[in-house]
Structure formats: C-alpha cells, structure tokens
Design a protein around this motif. Structure first.
Motif, PDB file in Angstrom:
ATOM      1  N   ARG A 141       0.840  -1.206   0.000  1.00 22.33           N
ATOM      2  CA  ARG A 141       0.000   0.000   0.000  1.00 22.33           C
ATOM      3  C   ARG A 141       0.877   1.259   0.000  1.00 22.33           C
ATOM      4  NH1 ARG A 141      -4.687   2.273   0.768  1.00 22.33           N
ATOM      5  NH2 ARG A 141      -5.873   0.359   0.918  1.00 22.33           N
ATOM      6  N   TYR A 201      -7.486  -1.518  -2.850  1.00 23.45           N
ATOM      7  CA  TYR A 201      -6.843  -0.212  -3.017  1.00 23.45           C
ATOM      8  C   TYR A 201      -7.683   0.734  -3.877  1.00 23.45           C
ATOM      9  CZ  TYR A 201      -3.064   3.187  -3.329  1.00 23.45           C
ATOM     10  OH  TYR A 201      -2.318   4.334  -3.235  1.00 23.45           O
ATOM     11  N   TYR A 211      -5.461  -5.197  -5.095  1.00 26.61           N
ATOM     12  CA  TYR A 211      -5.675  -4.031  -5.952  1.00 26.61           C
ATOM     13  C   TYR A 211      -7.125  -3.530  -5.875  1.00 26.61           C
ATOM     14  CZ  TYR A 211      -0.982  -4.555  -7.801  1.00 26.61           C
ATOM     15  OH  TYR A 211       0.379  -4.613  -7.924  1.00 26.61           O
ATOM     16  N   ARG A 212      -8.095  -4.422  -5.784  1.00 28.46           N
ATOM     17  CA  ARG A 212      -9.493  -3.990  -5.624  1.00 28.46           C
ATOM     18  C   ARG A 212      -9.650  -3.217  -4.315  1.00 28.46           C
ATOM     19  NH1 ARG A 212     -10.833  -9.132  -7.566  1.00 28.46           N
ATOM     20  NH2 ARG A 212     -11.197  -9.808  -5.449  1.00 28.46           N
ATOM     21  N   LEU A 234       2.267   1.790  -3.445  1.00 26.70           N
ATOM     22  CA  LEU A 234       1.249   2.347  -4.337  1.00 26.70           C
ATOM     23  C   LEU A 234       0.941   3.801  -4.002  1.00 26.70           C
ATOM     24  CD1 LEU A 234      -1.333  -0.557  -4.766  1.00 26.70           C
ATOM     25  CD2 LEU A 234       0.313   0.309  -6.453  1.00 26.70           C
ATOM     26  N   GLN A 274      -7.319   2.690 -11.695  1.00 26.93           N
ATOM     27  CA  GLN A 274      -7.984   3.469 -10.660  1.00 26.93           C
ATOM     28  C   GLN A 274      -9.011   4.386 -11.334  1.00 26.93           C
ATOM     29  OE1 GLN A 274      -4.439   5.135  -8.746  1.00 26.93           O
ATOM     30  NE2 GLN A 274      -5.145   4.086  -6.908  1.00 26.93           N
ATOM     31  N   VAL A 302      -2.666  -1.238 -13.740  1.00 27.54           N
ATOM     32  CA  VAL A 302      -1.876  -2.433 -13.457  1.00 27.54           C
ATOM     33  C   VAL A 302      -2.508  -3.609 -14.196  1.00 27.54           C
ATOM     34  CG1 VAL A 302      -3.162  -3.078 -11.352  1.00 27.54           C
ATOM     35  CG2 VAL A 302      -0.762  -3.757 -11.604  1.00 27.54           C
ATOM     36  N   PHE A 317      -8.659  -0.125  -7.342  1.00 25.62           N
ATOM     37  CA  PHE A 317      -8.591  -0.436  -8.769  1.00 25.62           C
ATOM     38  C   PHE A 317      -9.855  -1.179  -9.191  1.00 25.62           C
ATOM     39  CE2 PHE A 317      -4.172   0.236  -7.811  1.00 25.62           C
ATOM     40  CZ  PHE A 317      -3.567   0.633  -9.001  1.00 25.62           C
ATOM     41  N   ALA A 325      -3.741 -11.054  -5.396  1.00 25.74           N
ATOM     42  CA  ALA A 325      -3.377  -9.778  -6.028  1.00 25.74           C
ATOM     43  C   ALA A 325      -4.629  -9.025  -6.456  1.00 25.74           C
ATOM     44  CB  ALA A 325      -2.449 -10.013  -7.216  1.00 25.74           C
ATOM     45  N   HIS A 326      -5.609  -9.736  -7.039  1.00 29.42           N
ATOM     46  CA  HIS A 326      -6.876  -9.069  -7.398  1.00 29.42           C
ATOM     47  C   HIS A 326      -7.461  -8.376  -6.181  1.00 29.42           C
ATOM     48  CE1 HIS A 326      -7.840 -12.024 -10.890  1.00 29.42           C
ATOM     49  NE2 HIS A 326      -6.841 -11.227 -11.176  1.00 29.42           N
ATOM     50  N   VAL A 373      -2.905  -7.709 -13.745  1.00 32.07           N
ATOM     51  CA  VAL A 373      -2.800  -8.709 -12.686  1.00 32.07           C
ATOM     52  C   VAL A 373      -3.067 -10.087 -13.279  1.00 32.07           C
ATOM     53  CG1 VAL A 373      -3.690  -9.419 -10.427  1.00 32.07           C
ATOM     54  CG2 VAL A 373      -3.650  -7.008 -11.033  1.00 32.07           C
TER      55      VAL A 373
END
Length: 146
Positions: free
Chosen positions: A89, A120, A117-118, A92, A144, A104, A122, A113-114, A106
């Motif tokens: 985090r 976060y 990022y979700r 990023l 994003q 990104v 994305f 990883a999904h 993935v």
C-alpha cells in the motif's frame, strides 16, 4: 517507519530474491520452468530498465519494490514475511503521489493480487488471454477510477 527510495545497483540481487520468494508464495500457477524463464527477465531487464522504487526498513532491510512505466505499475513484490503489513500500500501511495491515477495488469490466477488491488480502489477494465511475454497466463487489466 519505512523509507521508499529509488533502486541502487547493489539492490538487484536482494530484490531478485524478494521477487522469487514472493512469486513462489503467491503465483502457484507457475511451474518451476516458468519461474526460471521469468527470473533473468526480472534480473536483467525489468529491474535495470523500469523506474523502480524500493521499500526499506530503518535498519536497511529491503522489504519490497515496485516497477513503473509512466503511471502503469509493471511489478509490485513484497517479501512474503511482510505481506499484509502495508508495504504494498505504501509503495502504491508513493506511485500515486508521483504519477496520479494508476493502472496495473494482474495475473487472473492470482486472486490475492486481485483482492489487494481492488481493496486499493482499482477496477477491472479489460482482460487478455496471454501475458506480456505471450505465455498463456491471462491478465486482468485494472485501473484506478478518475
């Protein structure tokens, strides 16, 4: 408090070790042959060729790294012992401060990883059947929101 700094030439061997341990911990769909295929690409092309930022502890221990091409996160790997502790985090956050809205790709077969990022922020915007090397590892393209 962790420090984020640009890569230095001496960082490459320990960062390759972080990459390998993180891949082995998270990319269960890769065979040993696949890992050995990607290892020299990471060591000889990606780390020296990308804009790479390194997360380092106050004691000097390397915790993880992120490689960027513009606002695209090409790679983000954290020492598995540090997973879930905010290193990814913070990397990023650093990229977002530098580049604004990020994107990104993935691996579809890497649900952790999904989720990362979700969480976060994305969202998926597309999919490819093959990775950037043309290998049969589908990618989810994420971005994003504006």
């Amino acid at each position: 408090m962790m420090m984020i700094r640009p890569i230095q030439p001496d960082d490459i061997p320990p960062l390759v070790a972080i990459w390998e341990s993180a891949v082995r911990a998270t990319h269960h769909f890769l065979s040993e042959t696949d890992i050995q295929f990607f290892l020299p690409l990471v060591r000889d092309e990606a780390l020296p060729g990308l804009e790479v930022w390194v997360a380092q502890s106050p004691s000097g221990q390397l915790l993880g790294f992120m490689g960027l091409t513009g606002a695209k996160v090409e790679m983000l790997f954290v020492d598995p012992a540090r997973h879930g502790q905010g290193t990814g985090r913070q990397l990023l956050d650093h990229a977002r401060t530098l580049k604004g809205r990020l994107s990104v790709d993935v691996n579809e077969q890497n649900p952790d990883a999904h989720g990362f990022y979700r969480h976060y922020g994305f969202v998926a915007v597309g999919r490819s059947e093959r990775d950037g090397s043309g290998r049969p590892f589908p990618l989810i393209h994420m971005q994003q929101p504006a």
